[in-house]
Design an enzyme around this catalytic site. Structure first.
Site, PDB file in Angstrom:
ATOM      1  N   LYS A  88      69.630 -67.306  12.905  1.00 51.93           N
ATOM      2  CA  LYS A  88      68.191 -67.238  12.599  1.00 51.93           C
ATOM      3  C   LYS A  88      67.967 -67.618  11.134  1.00 51.93           C
ATOM      4  O   LYS A  88      68.713 -67.192  10.259  1.00 51.93           O
ATOM      5  CB  LYS A  88      67.653 -65.840  12.906  1.00 51.93           C
ATOM      6  CG  LYS A  88      68.270 -64.708  12.075  1.00 51.93           C
ATOM      7  CD  LYS A  88      67.761 -63.376  12.580  1.00 51.93           C
ATOM      8  CE  LYS A  88      68.212 -62.198  11.767  1.00 51.93           C
ATOM      9  NZ  LYS A  88      67.765 -62.157  10.375  1.00 51.93           N
TER      10      LYS A  88
ATOM     11  N   CYS B 281      65.623 -57.104   7.623  1.00 51.34           N
ATOM     12  CA  CYS B 281      65.748 -57.823   8.896  1.00 51.34           C
ATOM     13  C   CYS B 281      65.562 -56.930  10.120  1.00 51.34           C
ATOM     14  O   CYS B 281      65.049 -57.369  11.147  1.00 51.34           O
ATOM     15  CB  CYS B 281      67.084 -58.549   8.943  1.00 51.34           C
ATOM     16  SG  CYS B 281      67.107 -59.931   7.771  1.00 51.34           S
TER      17      CYS B 281
ATOM     18  N   ASP C 278      72.704 -59.113  11.903  1.00 45.03           N
ATOM     19  CA  ASP C 278      73.188 -59.609  10.600  1.00 45.03           C
ATOM     20  C   ASP C 278      74.326 -58.791   9.973  1.00 45.03           C
ATOM     21  O   ASP C 278      74.337 -58.584   8.744  1.00 45.03           O
ATOM     22  CB  ASP C 278      72.018 -59.712   9.609  1.00 45.03           C
ATOM     23  CG  ASP C 278      70.927 -60.652  10.083  1.00 45.03           C
ATOM     24  OD1 ASP C 278      71.089 -61.252  11.153  1.00 45.03           O
ATOM     25  OD2 ASP C 278      69.899 -60.785   9.389  1.00 45.03           O
TER      26      ASP C 278
HETATM   27  N1  TIU Z   1      69.572 -59.305   7.103  1.00 43.95           N
HETATM   28  C1  TIU Z   1      68.776 -58.938   6.087  1.00 43.95           C
HETATM   29  O1  TIU Z   1      68.283 -57.815   6.051  1.00 43.95           O
HETATM   30  N2  TIU Z   1      68.576 -59.858   5.057  1.00 43.95           N
HETATM   31  C2  TIU Z   1      68.291 -59.520   3.761  1.00 43.95           C
HETATM   32  O2  TIU Z   1      68.101 -60.386   2.921  1.00 43.95           O
HETATM   33  N3  TIU Z   1      68.272 -58.185   3.462  1.00 43.95           N
HETATM   34  C3  TIU Z   1      68.099 -57.606   2.235  1.00 43.95           C
HETATM   35  O3  TIU Z   1      67.965 -56.391   2.173  1.00 43.95           O
HETATM   36  N4  TIU Z   1      68.109 -58.368   1.150  1.00 43.95           N
END
Ligand code: TIU
Length: 234
Positions: free
Chosen positions: A136, A169, A31
């Site tokens: 995802k 994540c 991500d």
């Molecule tokens: N990729 C991921 O960690 N999504 C989130 O929403 N992370 C946050 O820390 N908000």
């Protein structure tokens, strides 16, 4: 796969050395999207200081370069949803009572929606041709995706895990991977959080109790180990 490295590689790590077969190991980049790393995206809409995540970019570039050069499989993930939001739980849309939340139009396009500028991976860590990019809908990379099948098809048993955010994540994915039997090595300087204390404790939770979820090391330790195994390739 790093097919011509036939020997096991041992990396200095916590709680003890991480030993992996390079032919059965992949790099997972989780991500690294504008929506989390750049101003105006989902991360900032949640009230976070997104500049805190920039520190992972440079070490991650080093790891990506070395692991690509050594022939490792690299898989990128992106959190996000179909434009019709059919794959987004209403609870996720409602969470946080955001004035500009998932599916709404922000400065980088629709927040966390596939195809929008903000949803894509930052230029500094752009996937190369041939590297799978996995979309995802959840925090974990295994939930409602074909990641497990992809890894099975490449005979991958170990994962080097990087990306953001450490306690959301990254951790969810490591826990899911651990239950599926994968061995995970998390690179502490290639994962990042908006909260330094959550970052620290998330890593401590992974490596505590004999490595209850996996191992933790630095980019430098991993690169040294790969360099020892394949000195001519870098
Ligand atoms: N990729 C991921 O960690 N999504 C989130 O929403 N992370 C946050 O820390 N908000």
């Amino acid at each position: 796969m790093a097919g011509d490295m036939t020997e096991l590689i041992s990396v200095e790590a916590e709680p003890y050395e991480f030993v992996f077969d390079p032919r059965h190991t992949a790099l997972l980049v989780i991500d690294m999207q504008r929506d989390f790393v750049e101003p105006g995206g989902f991360g900032e809409q949640l009230g976070n200081d997104v500049s805190r995540l920039r520190r992972v970019v440079e070490p991650l570039q080093g790891v990506l370069g070395a692991m690509r050069a050594a022939g490792f499989l690299v898989i990128h993930t992106r959190e996000g949803h179909r434009p019709d939001l059919a794959d987004c739980p209403p609870t996720k849309i409602a969470r946080g009572r955001l004035s500009c939340g998932i599916g709404d139009v922000g400065p980088m396009g629709r927040i966390l929606v596939r195809g929008s500028y903000g949803h894509d991976i930052i230029d500094d860590l752009k996937p190369e041709d041939g590297e799978p990019v996995l979309d995802k809908p959840g925090k974990g990379a295994f939930f409602a995706t074909d990641l497990d099948f992809m890894l099975h098809n490449r005979a991958i048993t170990s994962l080097v895990v990087t990306g953001v955010t450490t306690e959301v994540c990254v951790t969810t994915t490591v826990r899911e991977a651990n239950d599926r039997g994968y061995e995970c090595l998390v690179l502490e300087d290639c994962v990042g959080s908006y909260f330094p204390e959550f970052h620290e404790y998330a890593l401590r939770m992974i490596k505590a109790q004999g490595g209850i979820f996996g191992w933790v090391t630095s980019a430098g330790n991993l690169l040294s180990a790969i360099e020892r195994a394949a000195p001519s390739r870098r």
